[in-house]
Design a protein around this motif. Structure first.
Motif, PDB file in Angstrom:
ATOM      1  N   PRO A 116     -10.634   7.854  -6.471  1.00  0.00           N
ATOM      2  CA  PRO A 116     -11.509   9.016  -6.696  1.00  0.00           C
ATOM      3  C   PRO A 116     -10.902  10.296  -6.139  1.00  0.00           C
ATOM      4  O   PRO A 116     -10.189  10.280  -5.130  1.00  0.00           O
ATOM      5  N   PHE A 117     -11.199  11.415  -6.792  1.00  0.00           N
ATOM      6  CA  PHE A 117     -10.641  12.694  -6.364  1.00  0.00           C
ATOM      7  C   PHE A 117     -11.065  13.057  -4.953  1.00  0.00           C
ATOM      8  O   PHE A 117     -10.335  13.752  -4.241  1.00  0.00           O
ATOM      9  N   SER A 118     -12.244  12.603  -4.521  1.00  0.00           N
ATOM     10  CA  SER A 118     -12.667  12.881  -3.153  1.00  0.00           C
ATOM     11  C   SER A 118     -11.698  12.254  -2.161  1.00  0.00           C
ATOM     12  O   SER A 118     -11.393  12.842  -1.119  1.00  0.00           O
ATOM     13  N   GLN A 119     -11.200  11.062  -2.484  1.00  0.00           N
ATOM     14  CA  GLN A 119     -10.210  10.408  -1.621  1.00  0.00           C
ATOM     15  C   GLN A 119      -8.864  11.132  -1.675  1.00  0.00           C
ATOM     16  O   GLN A 119      -8.143  11.188  -0.677  1.00  0.00           O
ATOM     17  N   VAL A 120      -8.521  11.650  -2.858  1.00  0.00           N
ATOM     18  CA  VAL A 120      -7.267  12.415  -2.971  1.00  0.00           C
ATOM     19  C   VAL A 120      -7.311  13.611  -2.027  1.00  0.00           C
ATOM     20  O   VAL A 120      -6.351  13.879  -1.297  1.00  0.00           O
ATOM     21  N   ASN A 121      -8.426  14.327  -2.013  1.00  0.00           N
ATOM     22  CA  ASN A 121      -8.551  15.486  -1.127  1.00  0.00           C
ATOM     23  C   ASN A 121      -8.490  15.079   0.338  1.00  0.00           C
ATOM     24  O   ASN A 121      -7.900  15.778   1.164  1.00  0.00           O
ATOM     25  N   GLN A 122      -9.108  13.943   0.686  1.00  0.00           N
ATOM     26  CA  GLN A 122      -9.022  13.454   2.059  1.00  0.00           C
ATOM     27  C   GLN A 122      -7.582  13.139   2.436  1.00  0.00           C
ATOM     28  O   GLN A 122      -7.125  13.476   3.537  1.00  0.00           O
ATOM     29  N   ARG A 123      -6.872  12.493   1.528  1.00  0.00           N
ATOM     30  CA  ARG A 123      -5.465  12.157   1.789  1.00  0.00           C
ATOM     31  C   ARG A 123      -4.615  13.420   1.906  1.00  0.00           C
ATOM     32  O   ARG A 123      -3.672  13.480   2.689  1.00  0.00           O
ATOM     33  N   ARG A 124      -4.917  14.420   1.093  1.00  0.00           N
ATOM     34  CA  ARG A 124      -4.193  15.684   1.203  1.00  0.00           C
ATOM     35  C   ARG A 124      -4.414  16.323   2.570  1.00  0.00           C
ATOM     36  O   ARG A 124      -3.469  16.840   3.181  1.00  0.00           O
ATOM     37  N   GLU A 125      -5.655  16.297   3.050  1.00  0.00           N
ATOM     38  CA  GLU A 125      -5.958  16.873   4.355  1.00  0.00           C
ATOM     39  C   GLU A 125      -5.256  16.110   5.473  1.00  0.00           C
ATOM     40  O   GLU A 125      -4.768  16.706   6.434  1.00  0.00           O
ATOM     41  N   GLN A 126      -5.203  14.788   5.352  1.00  0.00           N
ATOM     42  CA  GLN A 126      -4.531  13.968   6.359  1.00  0.00           C
ATOM     43  C   GLN A 126      -3.026  14.228   6.383  1.00  0.00           C
ATOM     44  O   GLN A 126      -2.369  14.015   7.395  1.00  0.00           O
ATOM     45  N   ASN A 127      -2.476  14.674   5.263  1.00  0.00           N
ATOM     46  CA  ASN A 127      -1.031  14.920   5.154  1.00  0.00           C
ATOM     47  C   ASN A 127      -0.739  16.396   4.921  1.00  0.00           C
ATOM     48  O   ASN A 127       0.205  16.750   4.209  1.00  0.00           O
ATOM     49  N   ALA A 128      -1.563  17.273   5.525  1.00  0.00           N
ATOM     50  CA  ALA A 128      -1.459  18.706   5.250  1.00  0.00           C
ATOM     51  C   ALA A 128      -0.082  19.273   5.590  1.00  0.00           C
ATOM     52  O   ALA A 128       0.507  20.032   4.812  1.00  0.00           O
ATOM     53  N   ALA A 129       0.454  18.914   6.755  1.00  0.00           N
ATOM     54  CA  ALA A 129       1.767  19.437   7.164  1.00  0.00           C
ATOM     55  C   ALA A 129       2.862  18.939   6.227  1.00  0.00           C
ATOM     56  O   ALA A 129       3.729  19.709   5.805  1.00  0.00           O
ATOM     57  N   LEU A 130       2.814  17.656   5.908  1.00  0.00           N
ATOM     58  CA  LEU A 130       3.782  17.086   4.978  1.00  0.00           C
ATOM     59  C   LEU A 130       3.670  17.756   3.613  1.00  0.00           C
ATOM     60  O   LEU A 130       4.676  18.130   3.004  1.00  0.00           O
ATOM     61  N   ARG A 131       2.452  17.925   3.135  1.00  0.00           N
ATOM     62  CA  ARG A 131       2.240  18.480   1.796  1.00  0.00           C
ATOM     63  C   ARG A 131       2.762  19.905   1.694  1.00  0.00           C
ATOM     64  O   ARG A 131       3.362  20.296   0.695  1.00  0.00           O
ATOM     65  N   ARG A 132       2.543  20.680   2.743  1.00  0.00           N
ATOM     66  CA  ARG A 132       2.991  22.070   2.718  1.00  0.00           C
ATOM     67  C   ARG A 132       4.514  22.154   2.573  1.00  0.00           C
ATOM     68  O   ARG A 132       5.030  22.907   1.747  1.00  0.00           O
ATOM     69  N   LEU A 133       5.217  21.383   3.367  1.00  0.00           N
ATOM     70  CA  LEU A 133       6.681  21.389   3.289  1.00  0.00           C
ATOM     71  C   LEU A 133       7.168  20.783   1.976  1.00  0.00           C
ATOM     72  O   LEU A 133       8.118  21.269   1.367  1.00  0.00           O
ATOM     73  N   ALA A 134       6.508  19.700   1.550  1.00  0.00           N
ATOM     74  CA  ALA A 134       6.953  18.991   0.354  1.00  0.00           C
ATOM     75  C   ALA A 134       6.799  19.846  -0.895  1.00  0.00           C
ATOM     76  O   ALA A 134       7.676  19.844  -1.768  1.00  0.00           O
ATOM     77  N   LEU A 135       5.694  20.588  -1.024  1.00  0.00           N
ATOM     78  CA  LEU A 135       5.491  21.396  -2.220  1.00  0.00           C
ATOM     79  C   LEU A 135       6.552  22.485  -2.349  1.00  0.00           C
ATOM     80  O   LEU A 135       6.992  22.817  -3.453  1.00  0.00           O
ATOM     81  N   ALA A 136       6.977  23.032  -1.214  1.00  0.00           N
ATOM     82  CA  ALA A 136       8.060  24.024  -1.262  1.00  0.00           C
ATOM     83  C   ALA A 136       9.352  23.389  -1.761  1.00  0.00           C
ATOM     84  O   ALA A 136      10.075  23.964  -2.595  1.00  0.00           O
ATOM     85  N   GLU A 137       9.666  22.188  -1.285  1.00  0.00           N
ATOM     86  CA  GLU A 137      10.867  21.493  -1.741  1.00  0.00           C
ATOM     87  C   GLU A 137      10.737  21.049  -3.199  1.00  0.00           C
ATOM     88  O   GLU A 137      11.706  21.062  -3.958  1.00  0.00           O
ATOM     89  N   MET A 138       9.525  20.657  -3.603  1.00  0.00           N
ATOM     90  CA  MET A 138       9.304  20.260  -4.992  1.00  0.00           C
ATOM     91  C   MET A 138       9.521  21.440  -5.940  1.00  0.00           C
ATOM     92  O   MET A 138      10.069  21.288  -7.035  1.00  0.00           O
ATOM     93  N   GLN A 139       9.093  22.622  -5.512  1.00  0.00           N
ATOM     94  CA  GLN A 139       9.305  23.820  -6.331  1.00  0.00           C
ATOM     95  C   GLN A 139      10.793  24.093  -6.492  1.00  0.00           C
ATOM     96  O   GLN A 139      11.276  24.393  -7.595  1.00  0.00           O
ATOM     97  N   LEU A 140      11.552  23.977  -5.397  1.00  0.00           N
ATOM     98  CA  LEU A 140      12.990  24.178  -5.462  1.00  0.00           C
ATOM     99  C   LEU A 140      13.647  23.113  -6.328  1.00  0.00           C
ATOM    100  O   LEU A 140      14.516  23.415  -7.160  1.00  0.00           O
ATOM    101  N   LEU A 141      13.229  21.880  -6.163  1.00  0.00           N
ATOM    102  CA  LEU A 141      13.781  20.776  -6.944  1.00  0.00           C
ATOM    103  C   LEU A 141      13.483  20.967  -8.426  1.00  0.00           C
ATOM    104  O   LEU A 141      14.344  20.729  -9.287  1.00  0.00           O
ATOM    105  N   HIS A 142      12.271  21.408  -8.740  1.00  0.00           N
ATOM    106  CA  HIS A 142      11.914  21.651 -10.140  1.00  0.00           C
ATOM    107  C   HIS A 142      12.792  22.738 -10.749  1.00  0.00           C
ATOM    108  O   HIS A 142      13.231  22.627 -11.900  1.00  0.00           O
ATOM    109  N   SER A 143      13.085  23.794  -9.985  1.00  0.00           N
ATOM    110  CA  SER A 143      13.923  24.871 -10.507  1.00  0.00           C
ATOM    111  C   SER A 143      15.363  24.399 -10.715  1.00  0.00           C
ATOM    112  O   SER A 143      16.058  24.895 -11.601  1.00  0.00           O
TER     113      SER A 143
END
Length: 621
Positions: A53-80
């Motif tokens: 469920p999406f509610s669990q996705v949001n909980q998991r995102r919050e639990q991994n907030a620091a990881l997600r912040r760094l990862a999305l920046a690297e994902m953007q670079l990787l995508h480019s």
């Protein structure tokens, strides 16, 4: 060819229930196939999709907030780095649940792309042999190419995943790149591993902001690379964190969290600090006798956000009214782009139609570029020129030709555009009285200024644009028919943004121009795509600018666009089935979200959520 013949033999054995030929598969693949067999998975069937469920996705995102912040920046670079290659970049948590994706639109629109969505679970027992699931299980990078996937329906994909580990070797998350090609993508696999390593290093800086951080390597020129060891040390010399390269370089030594600097290196901590804090590179020996170079990358006792990557400042491009170019992957736009070069080569007047904000000005400028003309691109906003001054503005005027005329006269815009392009924007607003003069000019390309006697021949490419229906205006005698037929020698019709098939490409293009270091997730684009966009690209650009100004992180996800009207009604008001139905309201919202992402396909939604088609229909009708 040996690999291909080996994989074919292995697949024949797998799908026909035979014994797998020894040596025909990498061991990690062969072991995974056997585990899938033991689970009774049919390689010729469709894998069982599972979405939390999406509610669990949001909980998991919050639990991994620091990881997600760094990862999305690297994902953007990787995508480019791999953009245009039909790829999707996905971030998963330690359990293999996808948190975010960034993808090329072609892949996102494919069956594989629609199955890799936030909340999708990619464990081996559900999805068979796949890179994301194996990387989570093995705690090491894994690549699965083409028919190495257990399920035959995934045989056209290549997937590369790398775990993101903490200093204790525990998996924090997973980074995956998937593409719609069977060929081996060794270069991409290396980029994924490097991105994962960069995230791991970023976490050390972020989590150890009050500690000393040292980089070390046997070769001094490698101190600034991902090959360097990264060591976080408390003010008293205790080891707080150590990255993977550092663990490898100190193999055989007690390089564990809680050990002391003196347990690893011959030089005492105090002596080493004297050299390191002077800003220089020192050379010391570890306790195994190997020499390494070491440099201090962070001095301890800093604020908690000292090394956290700040949100990038909004560049000046945000204040510009137009991007320098545009996306043209939509078939209608692409077809126009193919023909426009020939039209301007033949000096045909080009007429551009489309709703406001669809990019008519950008297309006009592109026509000028394609013409190869050395003169200027001269735009005329026909609606902004007073009716009594229109002729003088276009053709110029002599000194004192009329009341309030410029003392020095004016050459006019047509002469200014000589050897270039004259663009009549909002051409429907040309005064009727001026249309006769304009028609005469288009026939002869001769200019005579108001109050003047001489005529001058000019060479200009004519481009016009309007968001109004000129044919209807001709029918009501509000626009001259002969002028209309002269202007629309070659017509380009730009589709509304909501009708374009390259919507995701338009979003990413605008983001690249405005904030190239800011990631925008597929879920964010999916939410934006639900809006009707009456203001088209201009409105979309404003919405992105507003989200950039309001953002608290250096990425944009679906929560960044909560003010966007998606046209969805409140569940309680629009779905009678939600109140009495045993499924919760959050489940109802989940069904609707998956329904939208699947292209409003009831069968696919039911398959993804493992529900009956009847149940799905009740919640989306």
């Amino acid at each position: 060819m040996q690999h291909l013949s080996g994989i074919e033999r292995a697949r024949n054995a797998l799908e026909n229930g035979g014994r797998l030929p020894v040596g025909s598969l990498p061991s990690v693949v062969a072991d995974s196939w056997q585990r899938c067999r033991d689970l009774g998975l049919d390689p010729r069937a469709a894998p069982r999709n599972s979405v939390v469920p999406f509610s669990q996705v949001n909980q998991r995102r919050e639990q991994n907030a620091a990881l997600r912040r760094l990862a999305l920046a690297e994902m953007q670079l990787l995508h480019s780095q791999i953009a245009g290659s039909n790829f999707m970049i996905a971030l998963g948590d330690a359990d293999g649940v996808v948190l975010d994706t960034i993808s090329d639109q072609h892949f996102a629109d494919s069956a594989a792309g629609r199955s890799i969505i936030p909340g999708s679970l990619w464990n081996e027992d559900l999805r068979g042999t796949n890179a994301l699931g194996l990387a989570a299980m093995a705690h090491r990078p894994v690549a699965i190419y083409g028919r190495e996937h257990y399920f035959s329906c995934h045989g056209h994909l290549s997937c590369m995943a790398a775990p993101i580990l903490n200093s204790r070797g525990e998996t924090l998350g997973l980074l995956d790149a998937s593409c719609a090609f069977e060929a081996r993508q060794e270069h991409t696999h290396a980029l994924v591993r490097m991105a994962a390593a960069q995230i791991e290093n970023g976490l050390i800086y972020q989590e150890c902001s009050e500690s000393f951080i040292f980089a070390f390597h046997p070769r001094v020129e490698y101190l600034d690379t991902l090959s360097a060891g990264l060591l976080s040390v408390s003010p008293d010399g205790s080891i707080i964190s150590l990255n993977r390269p550092g663990t490898t370089l100190l193999a055989g030594l007690p390089a564990a969290i809680g050990s002391h600097f003196d347990d690893l290196f011959e030089a005492g901590f105090g002596s080493a600090m004297d050299g390191l804090l002077n800003g220089g590179v020192i050379r010391i020996r570890d306790r195994a006798g190997s020499g390494v170079f070491m440099v201090c990358r962070q001095i301890g006792q800093r604020g908690a956000d000292a090394m956290a990557k700040p949100a990038p400042a909004l560049p000046a491009l945000l204040r510009r009214s137009n991007a320098p170019d545009f996306v043209c992957d939509d078939p209608i736009v692409k077809r126009s782009m193919t023909d426009i070069a020939d039209a301007v080569t033949l000096r045909m007047p080009v007429h551009i139609t489309g709703e406001t904000g669809t990019g008519k000005d950008l297309m006009a400028r592109h026509a000028h570029t394609l013409s190869g003309r050395k003169g200027q691109f001269v735009p005329v906003n026909c609606g902004a020129v007073p009716e009594n001054l229109f002729i003088a503005e276009i053709f110029g005027h002599e000194r004192g030709a009329f009341t309030n005329a410029r003392d020095e006269g004016s050459p006019g815009l047509a002469r200014t555009a000589d050897k270039g392009t004259l663009f009549f924007d909002e051409v429907a607003d040309i005064p009727l009285a001026a249309q006769t003069s304009l028609l005469r000019f288009l026939d002869s390309m001769e200019v005579r200024s108001v109050g003047g006697q001489k005529t001058l021949k000019v060479d200009v490419q004519i481009v016009s644009a309007t968001n109004r229906n000129l044919q209807e205006m001709v029918a009501t005698k509000a626009f001259r028919a002969d002028l209309y037929y002269r202007l629309n020698a070659f017509t380009i019709r730009l589709p509304a943004l909501k009708a374009r098939s390259d919507f995701a490409g338009v979003v990413r293009h605008l983001m690249q121009a405005m904030a190239p270091d800011t990631a925008v997730t597929d879920a964010a684009i999916a939410r934006l795509a639900l809006h009707s966009w009456p203001g088209n690209i201009r409105e979309l650009k404003t919405a992105l600018q507003r989200a950039l100004v309001r953002r608290r992180m250096d990425y944009l996800d679906e929560d960044s666009f909560e003010d966007i009207n998606t046209g969805e009604k409140n569940v309680d008001d629009s779905c009678d089935s939600c109140r009495p139905h045993p499924l919760s309201r959050s489940k109802c919202r989940e069904i609707r979200s998956i329904f939208q992402m699947s292209g409003e396909n009831i069968s696919k939604t039911a398959r993804v959520l493992n529900l009956s088609r009847t149940t799905v229909y009740k919640h989306v009708r």
